[in-house]
Design an enzyme around this catalytic site. Sequence first.
Site, short mmCIF file in Angstrom:
data_model
loop_
_atom_site.label_atom_id
_atom_site.label_comp_id
_atom_site.label_asym_id
_atom_site.label_seq_id
_atom_site.Cartn_x
_atom_site.Cartn_y
_atom_site.Cartn_z
CB ILE A 32 -0.95 -0.04 1.23
CG1 ILE A 32 -2.18 0.78 1.00
CG2 ILE A 32 -0.23 0.35 2.51
CD1 ILE A 32 -3.29 0.53 2.02
CG HIS A 100 5.41 -9.20 5.23
ND1 HIS A 100 5.08 -9.24 6.57
CD2 HIS A 100 6.11 -8.05 5.04
CE1 HIS A 100 5.55 -8.16 7.17
NE2 HIS A 100 6.19 -7.42 6.26
CG HIS A 102 9.01 -5.84 2.17
ND1 HIS A 102 8.15 -4.77 2.15
CD2 HIS A 102 9.07 -6.25 3.45
CE1 HIS A 102 7.73 -4.54 3.38
NE2 HIS A 102 8.27 -5.43 4.19
P1 AMP Z 1 7.01 -4.65 7.59
O1 AMP Z 1 7.66 -3.38 8.11
O2 AMP Z 1 8.00 -5.58 6.96
O3 AMP Z 1 6.14 -5.30 8.63
O4 AMP Z 1 6.13 -4.16 6.39
C1 AMP Z 1 4.73 -4.19 6.35
C2 AMP Z 1 4.31 -3.66 5.02
O5 AMP Z 1 2.93 -3.88 4.86
C3 AMP Z 1 4.55 -2.16 4.84
O6 AMP Z 1 5.42 -1.95 3.71
C4 AMP Z 1 3.15 -1.59 4.60
O7 AMP Z 1 3.14 -0.55 3.64
C5 AMP Z 1 2.38 -2.82 4.12
N1 AMP Z 1 0.95 -2.80 4.39
C6 AMP Z 1 0.35 -2.57 5.57
N2 AMP Z 1 -1.00 -2.65 5.44
C7 AMP Z 1 -1.23 -2.97 4.15
C8 AMP Z 1 -2.41 -3.19 3.38
N3 AMP Z 1 -3.64 -3.12 3.92
N4 AMP Z 1 -2.28 -3.48 2.05
C9 AMP Z 1 -1.05 -3.54 1.49
N5 AMP Z 1 0.10 -3.35 2.16
C10 AMP Z 1 0.01 -3.06 3.47
#
Ligand code: AMP
Length: 110
Positions: A32, A100, A102
Amino acid sequence: MKSDCVFCKIIAGDIPAQVVAENAEVIVIKDINPRAPLHYLIIPKKHVPDISYLTPDDHQLAGSLLMMAQELSQQDPNAREFRLISNNGATVGQVVFHIHLHFLAGKVLS
Ligand code: AMP
Ligand code: ZN
């Protein structure tokens, strides 16, 4: 399914997301808040908080995450070269506590 987990809600269809790819074990969505021209999140459908919680039963799941990265790189010439990042724990920047990867591509990353 963990009821307070944003990625579990996306997997369940309770929160919308831009789904890029999906199979029995893994879903891929657009981040997002993209930090590269292509910024996908490769997410196992099973709720596991981070890589440190994987067990020997998760061998296939763990492999499926990397194989999905391989598929994404094949599908798009702009994704042929890519970077994978995995944050595991709040102190290193994890904010969503569901594994997840990236997947970043499309420009030179420092
Ligand atoms: P992390 O810091 O590795 O936990 O990254 C979490 C990622 O999830 C971040 O890059 C956010 O931008 C992404 N994120 C959080 N909520 C959503 C959502 N609803 N849809 C898509 N990406 C998301
Ligand atoms: Zn979850």
